[in-house]
Design a protein around this motif. Structure first.
Motif, short mmCIF file in Angstrom:
data_model
loop_
_atom_site.label_atom_id
_atom_site.label_comp_id
_atom_site.label_asym_id
_atom_site.label_seq_id
_atom_site.Cartn_x
_atom_site.Cartn_y
_atom_site.Cartn_z
N UNK A 1 34.40 4.78 -22.58
CA UNK A 1 35.51 4.90 -21.63
C UNK A 1 35.16 5.94 -20.55
N UNK A 2 34.59 7.07 -20.99
CA UNK A 2 34.23 8.15 -20.05
C UNK A 2 33.14 7.67 -19.08
N UNK A 3 32.12 7.00 -19.65
CA UNK A 3 31.01 6.52 -18.81
C UNK A 3 31.52 5.53 -17.77
N UNK A 4 32.41 4.61 -18.20
CA UNK A 4 32.99 3.65 -17.24
C UNK A 4 33.66 4.38 -16.09
N UNK A 5 34.40 5.39 -16.44
CA UNK A 5 35.14 6.16 -15.45
C UNK A 5 34.16 6.82 -14.46
N UNK A 6 33.17 7.52 -15.01
CA UNK A 6 32.22 8.25 -14.15
C UNK A 6 31.45 7.29 -13.24
N UNK A 7 31.08 6.13 -13.81
CA UNK A 7 30.27 5.18 -13.04
C UNK A 7 31.06 4.59 -11.87
N UNK A 8 32.38 4.67 -11.95
CA UNK A 8 33.20 4.09 -10.88
C UNK A 8 33.54 5.04 -9.74
N UNK A 9 33.11 6.29 -9.85
CA UNK A 9 33.52 7.26 -8.82
C UNK A 9 32.85 7.04 -7.47
N UNK A 10 33.63 7.17 -6.40
CA UNK A 10 33.04 7.30 -5.07
C UNK A 10 32.57 8.75 -4.95
N UNK A 11 31.82 9.01 -3.90
CA UNK A 11 31.32 10.37 -3.71
C UNK A 11 32.48 11.37 -3.60
N UNK A 12 33.52 10.93 -2.90
CA UNK A 12 34.67 11.82 -2.70
C UNK A 12 35.40 12.09 -4.02
N UNK A 13 35.58 11.05 -4.80
CA UNK A 13 36.24 11.22 -6.10
C UNK A 13 35.42 12.14 -7.00
#
Ligand SMILES: [Zn+2]
Length: 646
Positions: A201-213
């Motif tokens: 779940x954490x990896x999914x979240x991190x992989x989806x970040x834009x640079x700004x996020x």
């Protein structure tokens, strides 16, 4: 570089010092007194909502229990306590200091918690939140409709702790660390399965970040997310052929990288003045433990080792009091501004917990003794000093302002960050006493204990409050198992130490701050006796040339100032602090010498140890003060630092 140095396992060492042993039992008693269903209530509520339960089924699923109160567990940081709790239980399960009844109770409690978390996680399967575990309060319909709302807010840079988000990644770090520990220490395989699913779940979240996020996330306290993800990666890697493993565990390492704040790391290593000024101490310290973790899983990442070393040096060199603690009102100040910032809110206990964690791991990878010196000083004078030895409750702040007292949590009222680190501290007091490497054993700290190694048992007896002698006995089962002993030469000794093997005085070889007792010299069943001469030392502050603290051997001394001014007041978000000073001033006028320097030089003449106790009477001044060991001062107001003049 000593790549193979590692701490011995928690299960192999029992602390026999009676004060430390009592500290452990007090902590275990308090932990078992907590209601597991109340600690789990938020996790069950979140999972039940994700599963679409109606109100009645949800109440049943929650065993009709509510979160604890106090503002933290029933706030947006709720659930952080469970992470600490699980980790502390896992440590307790393998702690040989527990009696059979306690062992059974903590094991059952740990299994109960892990089973409940696994059940919560199961409710998320097939939903948009698969794998997610969280226990914070859901104060409005918006949070109920979107159980990851706090994480969404953080990605937008919104972090109001009442209306938006109260450091959810910090809380996530505690939860994942707890799960990792349940597997690593207590061998709970279900915990690893839960950790892996949460890791995805954490990896999914991190992989989806834009640079700004990504930038927004890093700008809001996230604990040691990098550290616990490297740990999860390492667990999976080390048992890669095991069915428990999450196949694509490289993702955990990449997720860990996304919490490596390289710009900050580089800034610290570049050095300069007042770099840490106004930074939140306990936000910053774990980031560098994470940097060290990156080096630990990848020895080619030497930059990351350097970042951690540079940060450690900066904190201990410019921001640290004699107890090993740092910070004022949770923040670092300007370089070497310590006397000016002595208040009722110094030295948050989490900070010393984290600095010791970093120091032990830095020792393991560098072999540099200075890290062990820091650990001993801080364990005794900040961690042991954090416990009320009657109730077992622990401190948040430890005032350096003269005349304040320590303030402790209550069992069900204050679930502070430091309450949770307190659970962890006192269930692993054997951590860091011994390290091993190939054919040597490092005695890093002199704390009465028994270490059961493969093939031999080492028994260490000492109590520096009674004697400066340490006795070490080695009982060998297999002659081939015996190793060289490396005895840390304490930084506080005054005079020449004496080492005896049996009845003969020996002159051991000294190597990088350690005495080496080679295995040929070690008598089976015989005793090695070391005398580390103790005395009083004086320590001033960079911005307080005449402001001194005293130590006796490894013990910081503080003056006993009575109970008349023990009052508390609220502070920050639902924290409680000392409200009143018990002295009008910190000034002490020297009458027996012409200068402060002369007085400090002759301190053993003026700070007189009273027979049969660890009390010391200060003479030759206008103030009558009785100093004593600070670690067990928990009933009275106290003063460590005083301003001396003539
Ligand atoms: Zn804290």
């Amino acid at each position: 570089m000593n790549k193979n140095l590692k701490p011995i396992s928690l299960a192999s060492c029992k602390v026999t010092d009676s004060y430390y042993d009592e500290a452990l039992h007090l902590q275990v008693k308090n932990m078992l007194a907590l209601d597991p269903d109340r600690l789990l209530a938020g996790f069950r509520e979140t999972a039940g909502i994700i599963a679409g339960m109606d109100e009645k089924s949800l109440t049943t699923f929650m065993n009709a229990k509510e979160r604890y109160g106090g503002g933290w567990e029933n706030g947006l940081i709720g659930g952080h306590t469970l992470g600490h709790y699980v980790k502390a239980l896992a440590q307790a399960v393998v702690n040989p200091g527990l009696d059979l009844k306690e062992q059974k109770a903590v094991k059952e409690r740990l299994d109960y918690m892990i089973n409940a978390l696994a059940e919560c996680q199961k409710k998320t399967v097939g939903s948009a939140y698969e794998g997610y575990l969280f226990g914070a309060t859901l104060p409005t319909q918006e949070y109920v409709d979107n159980p990851v709302l706090q994480f969404d807010y953080v990605e937008k840079g919104m972090s109001d702790p009442f209306k938006q988000a109260w450091v959810p990644w910090y809380t996530m770090h505690k939860i994942l660390s707890g799960l990792n520990a349940a597997y690593l220490y207590a061998g709970n395989e279900k915990a690893l399965q839960v950790a892996n699913k949460l890791g995805v779940w954490i990896a999914n979240r991190c992989e989806g970040w834009t640079e700004e996020q990504h930038e927004n996330v890093l700008s809001i306290e996230y604990g040691g997310m990098n550290d616990c993800l490297y740990e999860l990666y390492e667990i999976n890697r080390s048992i890669a052929d095991n069915g428990l493993v999450y196949g694509d565990f490289e993702r955990f390492k990449n997720a860990a990288h996304s919490f490596d704040e390289v710009a900050l790391f580089k800034k610290i290593s570049a050095g300069g003045n007042d770099i840490l000024n106004d930074t939140h101490a306990n936000t910053t310290i774990p980031k560098f433990i994470g940097a060290l973790a990156r080096y630990e899983v990848d020895n080619s990442a030497t930059d990351y080792l350097k970042y951690a070393k540079d940060f450690f040096d900066m904190v201990t060199g410019k921001h640290t009091y004699i107890t090993g603690g740092n910070s004022e009102n949770e923040h670092f100040g300007r370089d070497n501004i310590l006397n000016a910032e002595r208040t009722n809110t110094n030295n948050e206990t989490c900070n010393t917990y984290n600095m010791i964690k970093m120091a032990r791991r830095l020792y393991a990878v560098t072999g540099d003794k200075k890290y062990l010196d820091y650990c001993e000083q801080t364990l005794i004078n900040a961690i042991m000093a954090s416990q009320n030895h009657t109730t077992g409750f622990t401190t948040y702040f430890q005032p350096m302002g003269t005349g304040f007292q320590k303030v402790f949590n209550t069992l069900e009222g204050n679930f502070w960050c430091c309450t949770g680190t307190g659970y962890e501290n006192f269930t692993k007091l054997q951590d860091g006493i011994y390290f091993e490497e190939d054919d040597r054993l490092v005695v890093a700290m002199y704390l009465a204990s028994v270490y059961k190694a493969d093939g031999y048992t080492l028994t260490l007896d000492c109590d520096f409050t009674k004697s400066d002698e340490v006795k070490i006995r080695v009982d060998v089962k297999e002659a081939s198992a015996i190793v060289d002993l490396y005895l840390r030469i304490p930084h506080w000794i005054q005079g020449k130490p004496e080492v005896k093997v049996g009845h003969s005085v020996v002159e051991p070889k000294e190597e990088n701050g350690f005495f080496v007792i080679s295995k040929e010299l070690i008598p089976t069943g015989g005793e090695i006796t070391v005398r580390w001469p103790m005395g009083i030392s004086c320590h001033n502050l960079a911005d307080g040339e005449d402001t001194y603290a005293f130590c006796y051997g490894p013990y910081v001394l503080s003056a006993k100032l009575g109970t008349k001014h023990i009052k508390i007041k609220p502070h920050g978000i639902d924290v409680v602090v000392a409200a009143e000073k018990s002295v009008d001033s910190d000034d002490v006028v020297i009458t027996a010498e012409a200068t402060v320097d002369a007085f400090m030089k002759n301190i053993s003449k003026y700070l007189v140890k009273l027979d049969g106790s660890m009390d010391f009477e200060l003479t030759g001044t206008n103030k009558k003060l009785i100093f004593t060991t600070h670690y067990n001062q928990y009933k009275e107001s106290y003063g460590i630092y005083w301003n001396y003049s003539v």
